[in-house]
Design an enzyme around this catalytic site. Structure first.
Site, mmCIF file in Angstrom:
data_model
loop_
_atom_site.group_PDB
_atom_site.id
_atom_site.type_symbol
_atom_site.label_atom_id
_atom_site.label_comp_id
_atom_site.label_asym_id
_atom_site.label_seq_id
_atom_site.Cartn_x
_atom_site.Cartn_y
_atom_site.Cartn_z
ATOM 1 N N HIS A 164 -0.985 -4.529 10.321
ATOM 2 C CA HIS A 164 -2.238 -4.598 9.550
ATOM 3 C C HIS A 164 -1.969 -4.108 8.133
ATOM 4 O O HIS A 164 -2.079 -2.910 7.837
ATOM 5 C CB HIS A 164 -3.306 -3.746 10.236
ATOM 6 C CG HIS A 164 -4.683 -3.939 9.704
ATOM 7 N ND1 HIS A 164 -5.805 -3.579 10.413
ATOM 8 C CD2 HIS A 164 -5.145 -4.442 8.527
ATOM 9 C CE1 HIS A 164 -6.886 -3.850 9.715
ATOM 10 N NE2 HIS A 164 -6.514 -4.372 8.557
ATOM 11 N N ASP A 193 -3.358 -0.427 8.120
ATOM 12 C CA ASP A 193 -4.371 -0.977 7.221
ATOM 13 C C ASP A 193 -4.039 -0.591 5.780
ATOM 14 O O ASP A 193 -4.909 -0.205 4.997
ATOM 15 C CB ASP A 193 -5.777 -0.510 7.602
ATOM 16 C CG ASP A 193 -6.874 -1.290 6.882
ATOM 17 O OD1 ASP A 193 -6.565 -2.342 6.286
ATOM 18 O OD2 ASP A 193 -8.035 -0.846 6.893
ATOM 19 N N HIS A 215 -5.187 0.452 -3.922
ATOM 20 C CA HIS A 215 -5.876 0.126 -5.164
ATOM 21 C C HIS A 215 -5.181 0.883 -6.290
ATOM 22 O O HIS A 215 -4.467 1.862 -6.059
ATOM 23 C CB HIS A 215 -7.349 0.530 -5.088
ATOM 24 C CG HIS A 215 -8.115 -0.199 -4.029
ATOM 25 N ND1 HIS A 215 -8.657 -1.440 -4.224
ATOM 26 C CD2 HIS A 215 -8.415 0.136 -2.746
ATOM 27 C CE1 HIS A 215 -9.256 -1.854 -3.113
ATOM 28 N NE2 HIS A 215 -9.130 -0.904 -2.202
#
Length: 453
Positions: free
Chosen positions: A60, A307, A311
């Protein structure tokens, strides 16, 4: 003559550990030899006293390429993974544009070529109108993803009818279906009730509560049971969600994942790390964290993935009117091994369980079994060499992701990763990450019926 011999190591697979010498030829494991057994190779490495693990498979990951490369790209993300012992990344389709048709997937595969430090498999998103599925299947992505909440309408499968329809279309294609569990009606209801008011952590939690997660899990399992589809449920992190899963999981061909952050942080951690921990699902209460750790110990978690969703530092540091508006996600590929070694150190799991949840199960479930996930003849020689006599401390300044931080800063764990091999070639060692980018795009073969529990 073999290409390489690893002499004197302790080979750890999902089934257990044993002393063996590992012979590598042509990028694959050629044989497991008795310790000291006579053999000739062009090169030998003395790994006496070290633990040898198969390279980790992170199921993921958001590499942000194409379209969002100020956050991460194929080169920076796979470089970060190599340092952390993740040799295969399974990339999610939520870049710009979202990957939903064969042309986009071909473009993404071509864009990745020559830029990868590790292997990468691609996952695709299923549109609400079910367009392009057969053409996508011909390119063998490792999963087809269904989103149930908090996504653009074109990709939203927010009803049981819609999920059933999608699974009926996908089941005959013999693919794995990833499901991100949620409930759009709860999200929409909370948004209406809080319209015009600034929302903090509590409001963010209320819009994505354990009830939404557990309802999403239940719908996914029931739809899979009715259609014969194979499903993998994405990141779960609540007591109610994992209880729902344990009640229903045997009804269908289903597996489930969680993440290290869902096993280490509760809601009160927002006070310390704030925006750097903001992601979906939100962090839960302490009792949820306790339930998740118990599920880890009991073997109720099939896969631990990260996951990884970085950013830029500026995006995380900006001011936002609502907590929900903060860009969601955090880096994780470089720290997957370290966080899992923490659970070994705490006695929650054994090394073989780490391999099961982070190598063997994701490889088998996503169509990479027989190639990835084990140190076994015929498999790719993706091997981690760890020294159990040393320790590792995770530091922000060591992170190679463009996010520039890790939520696990300061974590101190036993073992130190000395070398990482990808198909028998060193991609990380004493000199750091190898400059040569020898990673490849991998595609799905047959998937196993069930994850190893």
């Amino acid at each position: 003559m073999f290409d390489l011999l690893l002499r004197g190591g302790n080979v750890v697979n999902a089934g257990g550990a044993a002393r063996a010498d590992v012979a590598i030829e042509g990028g694959r494991i050629a044989a497991l030899l008795a310790p000291g057994e006579s053999a000739v190779a062009r090169d030998e490495i003395d790994v006496a006293g070290c633990d040898l693990l198969p390279g980790l498979v992170d199921a993921h990951v958001h590499l942000r390429d194409p379209g969002l490369t100020h956050k991460e790209d194929f080169q920076s993300g796979t470089r970060s993974a190599a340092v952390g012992g993740v040799t295969t990344l399974l990339d999610m389709p939520t870049d710009e544009p979202w990957t939903w048709n064969a042309g986009q997937l071909r473009d993404k595969m071509q864009l990745a070529a020559g830029r990868l430090h590790t292997d990468v498999g691609f996952q695709v998103v299923v549109r609400r109108d079910l367009a392009g599925l057969r053409e996508l299947r011909e390119l063998a992505p490792v999963s087809f993803e269904l989103f149930t909440a908090d996504v653009p309408e074109a990709f939203l499968h927010d009803t049981l009818d819609g999920m059933d329809r999608a699974m009926r279309a996908l089941a005959p294609l013999d693919v794995l279906i990833g499901v991100s569990p949620g409930d759009e009606s709860i999200l929409a209801g909370e948004t209406r009730r809080n319209a015009g008011r600034a929302g903090g952590v509590c409001e963010f939690q209320a819009s994505r509560p354990p009830l939404a997660e557990s309802a999403g899990i239940a719908r996914a399992v029931l739809a899979a049971a009715a259609t014969g589809a194979r499903i993998h449920i994405r990141q779960t992190n609540s007591a109610l969600g994992i209880a729902t899963w344990r009640r229903l999981r045997d009804m269908a061909d289903a597996s489930i994942e969680t993440t290290p952050q869902c096993l280490l942080f509760a809601k009160d951690s927002y006070e310390r790390l704030g925006a750097n921990l903001k992601a979906s699902p939100p962090l839960r209460e302490q009792e949820d964290l306790v339930a998740m750790r118990e599920a880890l110990r009991a073997g109720a978690i099939d896969i631990v993935a990260t996951d990884h969703a970085p950013h830029s530092p500026a995006e995380k540091a900006a001011s936002y009117a609502n907590f929900a508006d903060i860009p969601g996600g955090m880096p994780g590929v470089q720290t997957l091994l370290a966080t899992m070694l923490h659970f070994v150190d705490q006695g929650d799991i054994a090394l073989k369980d780490l391999v099961r949840m982070c190598s063997a199960n994701p490889a088998a479930r996503f169509g990479l079994g027989g190639r990835k996930g084990a140190i076994r003849p015929g498999h790719d020689a993706d091997i981690l060499i760890l020294d159990p006599s040393k320790r590792t401390v995770v530091h922000n300044e060591d992170q190679l992701s463009r996010a520039g931080y890790t939520p696990f800063d300061g974590l101190d764990v036993p073992w130190r990763l000395l070398r990482v091999l990808l198909r028998g070639r060193e991609i990380f060692g004493a000199g750091g990450v190898a400059e040569a980018r020898g990673g490849a795009v991998v595609t799905a073969g047959p998937t196993s019926a069930h994850a190893d529990r």
